[in-house]
Write a protein that holds these residues in place. Sequence first.
Motif, PDB file in Angstrom:
ATOM      1  N   LYS A   6       0.834  -1.205   0.000  1.00  5.71           N
ATOM      2  CA  LYS A   6       0.000   0.000   0.000  1.00  5.71           C
ATOM      3  C   LYS A   6       0.869   1.256   0.000  1.00  5.71           C
ATOM      4  CE  LYS A   6      -4.074  -2.035   2.214  1.00  5.71           C
ATOM      5  NZ  LYS A   6      -4.959  -2.047   3.410  1.00  5.71           N
ATOM      6  N   GLN A   7       1.950   1.235   0.766  1.00  6.44           N
ATOM      7  CA  GLN A   7       2.851   2.388   0.782  1.00  6.44           C
ATOM      8  C   GLN A   7       3.534   2.560  -0.566  1.00  6.44           C
ATOM      9  OE1 GLN A   7       5.095   3.418   4.291  1.00  6.44           O
ATOM     10  NE2 GLN A   7       7.013   3.376   3.165  1.00  6.44           N
ATOM     11  N   GLU A   8       4.017   1.477  -1.149  1.00 13.31           N
ATOM     12  CA  GLU A   8       4.676   1.573  -2.457  1.00 13.31           C
ATOM     13  C   GLU A   8       3.705   2.077  -3.516  1.00 13.31           C
ATOM     14  OE1 GLU A   8       7.918  -2.043  -1.756  1.00 13.31           O
ATOM     15  OE2 GLU A   8       6.309  -2.289  -3.227  1.00 13.31           O
ATOM     16  N   ARG A   9       2.486   1.593  -3.474  1.00 14.21           N
ATOM     17  CA  ARG A   9       1.494   2.027  -4.469  1.00 14.21           C
ATOM     18  C   ARG A   9       1.253   3.533  -4.353  1.00 14.21           C
ATOM     19  NH1 ARG A   9      -4.670   1.515  -4.397  1.00 14.21           N
ATOM     20  NH2 ARG A   9      -5.263   1.764  -6.581  1.00 14.21           N
ATOM     21  N   HIS A  10       1.196   4.022  -3.122  1.00 14.86           N
ATOM     22  CA  HIS A  10       0.959   5.455  -2.912  1.00 14.86           C
ATOM     23  C   HIS A  10       2.101   6.289  -3.498  1.00 14.86           C
ATOM     24  CE1 HIS A  10      -0.157   9.191  -0.876  1.00 14.86           C
ATOM     25  NE2 HIS A  10       1.108   9.280  -0.462  1.00 14.86           N
ATOM     26  N   TYR A  11       3.330   5.940  -3.176  1.00 17.07           N
ATOM     27  CA  TYR A  11       4.462   6.760  -3.604  1.00 17.07           C
ATOM     28  C   TYR A  11       4.842   6.516  -5.065  1.00 17.07           C
ATOM     29  CZ  TYR A  11       5.031   8.318   1.187  1.00 17.07           C
ATOM     30  OH  TYR A  11       4.819   8.873   2.416  1.00 17.07           O
ATOM     31  N   MET A  12       4.598   5.325  -5.574  1.00 17.79           N
ATOM     32  CA  MET A  12       4.914   5.065  -6.976  1.00 17.79           C
ATOM     33  C   MET A  12       4.047   5.913  -7.895  1.00 17.79           C
ATOM     34  SD  MET A  12       7.243   3.249  -8.511  1.00 17.79           S
ATOM     35  CE  MET A  12       7.667   1.941  -7.345  1.00 17.79           C
ATOM     36  N   ALA A  13       2.830   6.243  -7.454  1.00 18.43           N
ATOM     37  CA  ALA A  13       1.921   7.047  -8.270  1.00 18.43           C
ATOM     38  C   ALA A  13       2.447   8.463  -8.466  1.00 18.43           C
ATOM     39  CB  ALA A  13       0.538   7.089  -7.621  1.00 18.43           C
ATOM     40  N   GLU A  14       3.390   8.902  -7.628  1.00 21.72           N
ATOM     41  CA  GLU A  14       3.954  10.241  -7.746  1.00 21.72           C
ATOM     42  C   GLU A  14       5.112  10.318  -8.735  1.00 21.72           C
ATOM     43  OE1 GLU A  14       5.128  11.258  -3.790  1.00 21.72           O
ATOM     44  OE2 GLU A  14       3.065  11.416  -3.039  1.00 21.72           O
ATOM     45  N   LEU A  15       5.551   9.153  -9.237  1.00 19.13           N
ATOM     46  CA  LEU A  15       6.722   9.115 -10.112  1.00 19.13           C
ATOM     47  C   LEU A  15       6.318   9.061 -11.580  1.00 19.13           C
ATOM     48  CD1 LEU A  15       8.999   6.563  -8.218  1.00 19.13           C
ATOM     49  CD2 LEU A  15       8.876   9.047  -7.939  1.00 19.13           C
ATOM     50  N   SER A  16       7.182   9.556 -12.433  1.00 19.78           N
ATOM     51  CA  SER A  16       6.991   9.421 -13.875  1.00 19.78           C
ATOM     52  C   SER A  16       7.291   7.987 -14.291  1.00 19.78           C
ATOM     53  CB  SER A  16       7.930  10.367 -14.613  1.00 19.78           C
ATOM     54  OG  SER A  16       9.283   9.926 -14.478  1.00 19.78           O
ATOM     55  N   PRO A  17       6.826   7.564 -15.464  1.00 22.04           N
ATOM     56  CA  PRO A  17       7.153   6.207 -15.935  1.00 22.04           C
ATOM     57  C   PRO A  17       8.652   5.942 -15.960  1.00 22.04           C
ATOM     58  CG  PRO A  17       5.385   7.117 -17.264  1.00 22.04           C
ATOM     59  CD  PRO A  17       5.843   8.227 -16.354  1.00 22.04           C
ATOM     60  N   ASN A  18       9.455   6.909 -16.381  1.00 21.45           N
ATOM     61  CA  ASN A  18      10.905   6.698 -16.415  1.00 21.45           C
ATOM     62  C   ASN A  18      11.480   6.516 -15.019  1.00 21.45           C
ATOM     63  OD1 ASN A  18      11.065   6.826 -19.178  1.00 21.45           O
ATOM     64  ND2 ASN A  18      11.706   8.975 -19.256  1.00 21.45           N
ATOM     65  N   GLU A  19      10.963   7.258 -14.053  1.00 20.18           N
ATOM     66  CA  GLU A  19      11.421   7.105 -12.673  1.00 20.18           C
ATOM     67  C   GLU A  19      11.010   5.759 -12.101  1.00 20.18           C
ATOM     68  OE1 GLU A  19      11.462  11.718 -11.068  1.00 20.18           O
ATOM     69  OE2 GLU A  19       9.545  10.652 -11.214  1.00 20.18           O
ATOM     70  N   GLN A  20       9.844   5.278 -12.482  1.00 19.93           N
ATOM     71  CA  GLN A  20       9.400   3.958 -12.033  1.00 19.93           C
ATOM     72  C   GLN A  20      10.312   2.864 -12.578  1.00 19.93           C
ATOM     73  OE1 GLN A  20       5.342   3.800 -13.399  1.00 19.93           O
ATOM     74  NE2 GLN A  20       4.654   5.376 -11.963  1.00 19.93           N
ATOM     75  N   VAL A  21      10.635   2.955 -13.856  1.00 21.01           N
ATOM     76  CA  VAL A  21      11.531   1.975 -14.466  1.00 21.01           C
ATOM     77  C   VAL A  21      12.898   2.019 -13.795  1.00 21.01           C
ATOM     78  CG1 VAL A  21      12.810   1.390 -16.571  1.00 21.01           C
ATOM     79  CG2 VAL A  21      10.362   1.878 -16.692  1.00 21.01           C
ATOM     80  N   GLU A  22      13.366   3.210 -13.486  1.00 16.13           N
ATOM     81  CA  GLU A  22      14.692   3.348 -12.885  1.00 16.13           C
ATOM     82  C   GLU A  22      14.775   2.635 -11.543  1.00 16.13           C
ATOM     83  OE1 GLU A  22      17.821   6.899 -11.558  1.00 16.13           O
ATOM     84  OE2 GLU A  22      15.987   7.374 -12.639  1.00 16.13           O
ATOM     85  N   ILE A  23      13.736   2.724 -10.724  1.00 21.29           N
ATOM     86  CA  ILE A  23      13.783   2.069  -9.427  1.00 21.29           C
ATOM     87  C   ILE A  23      13.639   0.551  -9.572  1.00 21.29           C
ATOM     88  CG2 ILE A  23      11.313   2.433  -8.955  1.00 21.29           C
ATOM     89  CD1 ILE A  23      14.169   2.316  -6.373  1.00 21.29           C
ATOM     90  N   TYR A  24      12.785   0.110 -10.488  1.00 23.44           N
ATOM     91  CA  TYR A  24      12.576  -1.340 -10.639  1.00 23.44           C
ATOM     92  C   TYR A  24      13.740  -2.035 -11.335  1.00 23.44           C
ATOM     93  CZ  TYR A  24       7.636  -0.986  -9.277  1.00 23.44           C
ATOM     94  OH  TYR A  24       6.455  -0.797  -8.591  1.00 23.44           O
ATOM     95  N   LEU A  25      14.418  -1.334 -12.241  1.00 21.60           N
ATOM     96  CA  LEU A  25      15.452  -1.978 -13.034  1.00 21.60           C
ATOM     97  C   LEU A  25      16.498  -2.671 -12.179  1.00 21.60           C
ATOM     98  CD1 LEU A  25      16.563  -2.225 -16.029  1.00 21.60           C
ATOM     99  CD2 LEU A  25      18.077  -0.332 -15.418  1.00 21.60           C
ATOM    100  N   ASP A  26      16.950  -2.015 -11.138  1.00 21.75           N
ATOM    101  CA  ASP A  26      18.041  -2.563 -10.332  1.00 21.75           C
ATOM    102  C   ASP A  26      17.581  -3.276  -9.068  1.00 21.75           C
ATOM    103  OD1 ASP A  26      20.404  -1.876 -11.794  1.00 21.75           O
ATOM    104  OD2 ASP A  26      20.090   0.226 -11.259  1.00 21.75           O
ATOM    105  N   THR A  27      16.332  -3.073  -8.665  1.00 22.00           N
ATOM    106  CA  THR A  27      15.913  -3.619  -7.377  1.00 22.00           C
ATOM    107  C   THR A  27      15.278  -4.993  -7.461  1.00 22.00           C
ATOM    108  OG1 THR A  27      13.853  -2.367  -7.556  1.00 22.00           O
ATOM    109  CG2 THR A  27      15.635  -1.388  -6.252  1.00 22.00           C
ATOM    110  N   VAL A  28      14.382  -5.202  -8.405  1.00 22.81           N
ATOM    111  CA  VAL A  28      13.594  -6.438  -8.395  1.00 22.81           C
ATOM    112  C   VAL A  28      14.327  -7.590  -9.081  1.00 22.81           C
ATOM    113  CG1 VAL A  28      11.472  -5.134  -8.304  1.00 22.81           C
ATOM    114  CG2 VAL A  28      12.314  -5.913 -10.523  1.00 22.81           C
TER     115      VAL A  28
END
Length: 444
Positions: free
Chosen positions: A422-444
Amino acid sequence: MKNYLRKHPEVRTIRVAAADLNGQMRGKRVPSRFADKVVEDGTRFPLSVLNLDIWGEDIDDSPLVFDSGDADGVLKPTERGFMPMPWLEAPTALLPIWMFREDGRPFEGDPRHALRAVVERYRNKGLTPVVAVELEFFLIDDSGRNLQVPLSPRSGKRRKAAETMSIRALDQFDQFFTDLYDACEAMDIPADTAISEAGLGQFEINLMHGDDALRAADDAWLFKMLVKGLARRHGFAASFMAKPYEDYAGSGLHTHFSVLDAEGRNIFDDGGPRGTDAMLHAVAGCLNAMHDSTLVFAPHLNSYDRMVPGAHAPTGLCWAYENRTAAIRIPSGNHAARRIEHRLAGGDVNPYLMLTAILGAALNGIEDGVLPPEPITGNAYALDLAHVPNNWGDAIEAFENSAEIPRIFAPEMIRNLLLTKKQERHYMAELSPNEQVEIYLDTV
């Protein structure tokens, strides 16, 4: 465990690390001269560390943080012991650990303990799950604004096309794969066949089956860290994110499993192609829990870009014999190896939680003695089927309100995972698509 460091005096530091809910390594760097203390006494850090969000931030309002004084847990080595970390430049050893409470009880917010609890349920019935996983990942050049396939170290060219089962695609990155298999050998990860897949720069490696589900999850978790770390040493990225490219298939993490009885017999094998009633009960259990456990199989915002009809990811709740459009596939072949393939999970999952959800649901089906609907034939995407949630919010809601999930996961794990997502969903909605990809690329 101590013998490893005595045999490898070149190792100056160790890492002690556990998996958090997103499968991130959380732990410490320790000089090797203090390793004996870690082996004998374990180490300590807050219980809340295994319940951080994808950015590594505390979970708002988590009872593990301020309400409890951010109390420590005790982390002890797993059975795995020390192993090298071939993706680092300096000789370094990794010691996998898992978390316990001060009084010695397992911390139920640790994903490895979630799987341990399910394996113990099998053991109490005289049963042993046998597990193998197939991991898909992308090699990516992320040096520019847009993701693209890395330049081939051999040709210096960039192949902007899918190359399904192409030997040429494998050979273009031969040195990387050679180093990867050498590293798997050093870490005792049972890497088997490698193929190129349908996405840009996408590959799949199978890990061999074994009768220790905890070790299978360890192998998958360690393999993901190894692939990502080793790729950086070769000058590009590797990612298990579910869908880095909009126009190409995403990455899955398929699980094959069977179950042995106390005499070592495969309880799914009836001597022919149908499989036993026990196998059908396990299929039914997996299907009954699949909708509500989608959050485990698709834990991130990007996960749902993969789960669309016709994109080589199952969406309908169904099973079939030798049919890759179904969520549950019964592979053909030697009846003695009769098994179930669970195809829903993306490459971005936490392997411990994924195997807990699959094996727990299968055992529920075996215990309940329920039967699945008839197997489908043909293209599952063209059939009128019930579907898994197609977005993050619906998956969170289904997990939260499920009657099936509490039969598989402990209450503390359910609470922690829901708070995290729920927390990730809330804060991920504030990011641009490129910012979302940037965080997921190296973490998951």
